[in-house]
Scaffold this active site. Structure first.
Site, PDB file in Angstrom:
ATOM      1  N   TRP A 194      -8.724   7.869 -13.713  1.00  0.00           N
ATOM      2  CA  TRP A 194      -9.647   8.969 -14.011  1.00  0.00           C
ATOM      3  C   TRP A 194      -9.033  10.048 -14.889  1.00  0.00           C
ATOM      4  CZ3 TRP A 194      -6.803  12.944 -12.364  1.00  0.00           C
ATOM      5  CH2 TRP A 194      -5.886  12.688 -11.343  1.00  0.00           C
ATOM      6  N   GLU A 291       0.900   0.171 -17.063  1.00  0.00           N
ATOM      7  CA  GLU A 291       1.256   1.524 -17.516  1.00  0.00           C
ATOM      8  C   GLU A 291       1.180   2.416 -16.288  1.00  0.00           C
ATOM      9  OE1 GLU A 291       2.088   1.915 -20.614  1.00  0.00           O
ATOM     10  OE2 GLU A 291       1.285   0.123 -21.554  1.00  0.00           O
ATOM     11  N   CYS A 325       0.270  11.124 -17.294  1.00  0.00           N
ATOM     12  CA  CYS A 325       1.409  10.293 -16.881  1.00  0.00           C
ATOM     13  C   CYS A 325       2.702  10.733 -17.550  1.00  0.00           C
ATOM     14  CB  CYS A 325       1.121   8.832 -17.180  1.00  0.00           C
ATOM     15  SG  CYS A 325       0.761   8.528 -18.913  1.00  0.00           S
ATOM     16  N   GLU A 423       6.274  11.646  -7.965  1.00  0.00           N
ATOM     17  CA  GLU A 423       5.336  12.191  -8.952  1.00  0.00           C
ATOM     18  C   GLU A 423       4.366  13.166  -8.272  1.00  0.00           C
ATOM     19  OE1 GLU A 423       2.354   9.493 -10.502  1.00  0.00           O
ATOM     20  OE2 GLU A 423       2.740  10.179 -12.543  1.00  0.00           O
TER      21      GLU A 423
HETATM   22  P1  NAD Z   1      -4.563   4.348  -8.937  1.00  0.00           P
HETATM   23  O1  NAD Z   1      -3.491   3.336  -9.047  1.00  0.00           O
HETATM   24  O2  NAD Z   1      -4.958   4.819  -7.609  1.00  0.00           O
HETATM   25  O3  NAD Z   1      -5.912   3.832  -9.637  1.00  0.00           O
HETATM   26  C1  NAD Z   1      -5.913   3.352 -10.960  1.00  0.00           C
HETATM   27  C2  NAD Z   1      -7.075   2.381 -11.130  1.00  0.00           C
HETATM   28  O4  NAD Z   1      -6.845   1.241 -10.314  1.00  0.00           O
HETATM   29  C3  NAD Z   1      -8.419   2.950 -10.695  1.00  0.00           C
HETATM   30  O5  NAD Z   1      -9.419   2.517 -11.597  1.00  0.00           O
HETATM   31  C4  NAD Z   1      -8.635   2.319  -9.323  1.00  0.00           C
HETATM   32  O6  NAD Z   1     -10.003   2.209  -9.002  1.00  0.00           O
HETATM   33  C5  NAD Z   1      -7.989   0.962  -9.520  1.00  0.00           C
HETATM   34  N1  NAD Z   1      -7.526   0.301  -8.298  1.00  0.00           N
HETATM   35  C6  NAD Z   1      -7.300   0.850  -7.082  1.00  0.00           C
HETATM   36  N2  NAD Z   1      -6.827  -0.096  -6.244  1.00  0.00           N
HETATM   37  C7  NAD Z   1      -6.766  -1.248  -6.923  1.00  0.00           C
HETATM   38  C8  NAD Z   1      -6.343  -2.572  -6.602  1.00  0.00           C
HETATM   39  N3  NAD Z   1      -5.900  -2.893  -5.383  1.00  0.00           N
HETATM   40  N4  NAD Z   1      -6.399  -3.523  -7.552  1.00  0.00           N
HETATM   41  C9  NAD Z   1      -6.814  -3.216  -8.800  1.00  0.00           C
HETATM   42  N5  NAD Z   1      -7.228  -1.982  -9.170  1.00  0.00           N
HETATM   43  C10 NAD Z   1      -7.202  -1.001  -8.246  1.00  0.00           C
HETATM   44  O7  NAD Z   1      -4.095   5.544  -9.872  1.00  0.00           O
HETATM   45  P2  NAD Z   1      -4.694   7.003  -9.953  1.00  0.00           P
HETATM   46  O8  NAD Z   1      -4.060   7.822  -8.899  1.00  0.00           O
HETATM   47  O9  NAD Z   1      -6.152   6.968 -10.020  1.00  0.00           O
HETATM   48  O10 NAD Z   1      -4.136   7.446 -11.396  1.00  0.00           O
HETATM   49  C11 NAD Z   1      -3.056   8.269 -11.558  1.00  0.00           C
HETATM   50  C12 NAD Z   1      -1.788   7.466 -11.759  1.00  0.00           C
HETATM   51  O11 NAD Z   1      -1.878   6.762 -12.990  1.00  0.00           O
HETATM   52  C13 NAD Z   1      -0.570   8.335 -11.873  1.00  0.00           C
HETATM   53  O12 NAD Z   1       0.490   7.759 -11.165  1.00  0.00           O
HETATM   54  C14 NAD Z   1      -0.275   8.332 -13.368  1.00  0.00           C
HETATM   55  O13 NAD Z   1       1.063   8.612 -13.686  1.00  0.00           O
HETATM   56  C15 NAD Z   1      -0.693   6.956 -13.742  1.00  0.00           C
HETATM   57  N6  NAD Z   1      -0.984   6.876 -15.174  1.00  0.00           N
HETATM   58  C16 NAD Z   1      -0.151   6.164 -15.997  1.00  0.00           C
HETATM   59  C17 NAD Z   1      -0.378   6.138 -17.366  1.00  0.00           C
HETATM   60  C18 NAD Z   1       0.550   5.403 -18.316  1.00  0.00           C
HETATM   61  O14 NAD Z   1       0.175   5.185 -19.469  1.00  0.00           O
HETATM   62  N7  NAD Z   1       1.752   5.026 -17.900  1.00  0.00           N
HETATM   63  C19 NAD Z   1      -1.475   6.814 -17.891  1.00  0.00           C
HETATM   64  C20 NAD Z   1      -2.303   7.513 -17.020  1.00  0.00           C
HETATM   65  C21 NAD Z   1      -2.059   7.528 -15.664  1.00  0.00           C
END
Ligand code: NAD
Length: 554
Positions: A194, A291, A325, A423
């Site tokens: 998100w 990522e 991130c 984080e």
């Molecule tokens: P999250 O891992 O909780 O969710 C990310 C996505 O995965 C969401 O769309 C969620 O619905 C989906 N998801 C949840 N459980 C799943 C599963 N078991 N299997 C497959 N998909 C699943 O992450 P978040 O908290 O929503 O996002 C923030 C995190 O993302 C932070 O740690 C941030 O650093 C990271 N991030 C990384 C980058 C990068 O380019 N390295 C960019 C943006 C965010």
């Protein structure tokens, strides 16, 4: 720091609110242009062949409604897909993919150029949605527009060269002709979070589509409308119906179903979920790019321009309300510069305009949700309870908005505190003192993350040498976070617990293809010609080995 009270949208978004939900409690901040009709034109892009096309058409069909961060009220209901919908969406994508792949790269690129132009023209709409669904400041929403437009233009122009056949010398130079060619994976799944719902929702889809794949993207439940807007705009740019589909539904169930059916998965999210994604993809032997999260350090060398370093730190630490991130959470300052830098940083922090506005008058906006506010508050409270000192902020700002947290600077953070190496993902930065470059490097390389880093120094040679020793996928010199990520021709991704693979540049598109070797013989099958004894053939082969060695071939 100026804390303005909650301000209603000042753009088109401030116009009359038409609550699609018919819900008296719905968020009054719904953009004025998002009429019920317009909302339906977006939600029609939710792929729901199994559980019903739209909530209206299928009795009892489920919807989900997110909470708008600026007022903690429901946004608009979006059809909730099932795992069956995900499977059906992938099957439909698989049916249309061969025709899409049969188009020339320039034909596919033309669509990306049209998308680029439409986006630049209609950017206010998507910025309204991003802010409404996710709560960031307008400037950070515009940065998503900027990044996506740059990615679209870049791949539209350079995609053909990234995907071009690669000529290599064959088994017998002159007799065989060999090419490595790029073949699309088929159906690419994209799971995005998100925090950058537009950039991360479409930024990987663009190169995947250009490479000839069909795409199925899973929207994050917090921010589905932004991704649906992007899909609708792609339709206006000419992209056929099933070539890129958006699925919804609970994150884990829909995400897992996607991994179970696609040919490649591009995941962006937390390290914890990334591990689950990697395990699931491994069971099917499909490729994955991951990522993931970071704990990004910024080093201020003794010779740095401290005003610049403070400006860069504030921009990188509080960008996207710290929910980025690659944002900076640790600032490691040479002891000789520490006191002056701290003063400059606190002045720069206090000048940040913290507000919820739909114009460019805020520097820092809201966190995205109550869960984010709880996590950030917990990290800071834990640090303070264990002895850290709050130099700025350090508390929620309910007077500004329900999920707003003050830009925060801490010092005295030690390893037993959760926010030291975990984080935080909020507008919180901790200062550390280093005795020299080696000490700074030791602190920067603590922990298991390795996403992004930064070095401030007037000595560019020394900064470059230091950068290469930091464990991070990208290092910015004399900028906090954005010059590496904004260089869309260079790979972006993490090492260690921050992930696998890269987005952007050549690797960012080639990951969506398989490399196929096509070898051609001008003289039929390799081996002794009819009638030649094997002894003679081996002797010729050995003579050839010696000749190739002399000629320095390979
Ligand atoms: P999250 O891992 O909780 O969710 C990310 C996505 O995965 C969401 O769309 C969620 O619905 C989906 N998801 C949840 N459980 C799943 C599963 N078991 N299997 C497959 N998909 C699943 O992450 P978040 O908290 O929503 O996002 C923030 C995190 O993302 C932070 O740690 C941030 O650093 C990271 N991030 C990384 C980058 C990068 O380019 N390295 C960019 C943006 C965010």
């Amino acid at each position: 720091m100026t804390a303005t009270t909650h301000t209603p949208p000042t753009s088109a978004a401030s116009q009359a609110v038409d609550s699609g939900a018919g819900d008296a409690d719905a968020s009054p901040l719904r953009p004025g242009w998002l009429t019920d009709r317009r909302l339906a034109s977006l939600t029609r892009w939710v792929a729901r062949p199994v559980s019903g096309r739209t909530a209206g058409e299928s009795e009892g069909a489920a919807t989900t409604t997110a909470v708008a961060p600026y007022d903690a009220k429901p946004t608009a209901p979006v059809p909730a897909g099932t795992t069956g919908d995900v499977a059906a969406a992938v099957a439909a994508a698989r049916r249309v993919q061969p025709d899409w792949a049969a188009l020339s790269v320039p034909a596919r690129a033309a669509g990306l150029h049209r998308f680029h132009d439409l986006l630049v023209e209609r950017q206010d709409e998507v910025m309204d949605l991003i802010q409404w669904e996710m709560g960031k400041a307008r400037f950070h929403a515009w940065q998503e527009v900027l990044q996506v437009a740059n990615i679209a233009r870049h791949y539209a122009r350079q995609g053909a060269s990234y995907l071009a056949d690669h000529k290599v010398r064959g088994a017998i130079p002159g007799v065989t002709k060999v090419r490595e060619v790029r073949v699309p994976k088929g159906v690419v799944g994209i799971i995005s979070p998100w925090n950058y719902p537009f950039y991360l929702g479409i930024g990987d889809a663009l190169p995947a589509l250009l490479a000839g794949n069909a795409v199925v993207g899973k929207a994050d439940p917090q921010t589905p409308l932004t991704l649906l807007w992007a899909r609708a705009l792609m339709a206006e740019a000419g992209l056929p119906e099933h070539v890129w589909q958006v699925v919804t539904g609970p994150g884990a169930a829909s995400g897992e179903a996607l991994i179970d059916h696609v040919d490649y998965i591009a995941f962006t999210g937390s390290t914890a979920t990334g591990r689950l994604v990697a395990e699931r993809a491994a069971r099917r032997l499909i490729g994955a790019s991951l990522e993931l999260g970071g704990k990004n350090p910024l080093i201020v060398r003794a010779d740095a321009d401290l005003a610049q370093a403070a400006r860069g730190t504030v921009a990188a630490a509080f960008a996207n309300t710290g929910q980025m991130c690659i944002h900076i959470e640790r600032v490691i300052v040479h002891t000789d510069a520490y006191d002056d830098f701290r003063e400059a940083l606190l002045a720069a922090t206090s000048s940040q305009r913290l507000a919820q506005t739909f114009d460019l008058s805020a520097d820092v906006g809201s966190l995205a949700s109550q869960a984010q506010l709880d996590k950030v508050s917990q990290h800071v409270e834990d640090a303070v309870a264990k002895g850290a000192t709050v130099l700025a902020g350090g508390r929620p700002r309910p007077d500004v908005g329900p999920f707003v947290y003050a830009p925060t600077v801490l010092e005295g953070v030690t390893e037993e505190m959760d926010l030291c190496l975990g984080e935080t993902f909020g507008p919180v930065v901790a200062l550390y003192r280093a005795s020299d470059d080696e000490d700074a490097l030791r602190i920067a390389n603590q922990g298991t993350a390795g996403l992004s880093a930064s070095v401030f120094s007037k000595d560019l040679t020394a900064a470059d040498a230091l950068a290469r020793r930091i464990r991070a996928g990208s290092v910015n010199i004399n900028d906090g976070a954005s010059i590496a990520a904004g260089s869309v021709e260079a790979g972006m991704g993490g090492v260690g617990d921050s992930g696998l693979g890269k987005r952007h540049g050549g690797e960012g598109i080639r990951r969506f293809t398989d490399s196929q070797t096509v070898a051609m013989s001008r003289m039929g099958p390799l081996g002794p010609p009819p009638g030649m004894a094997l002894e003679r053939f081996v002797a010729i082969g050995n003579a050839q080995l010696r000749a190739l060695r002399r000629l320095k071939v390979r």
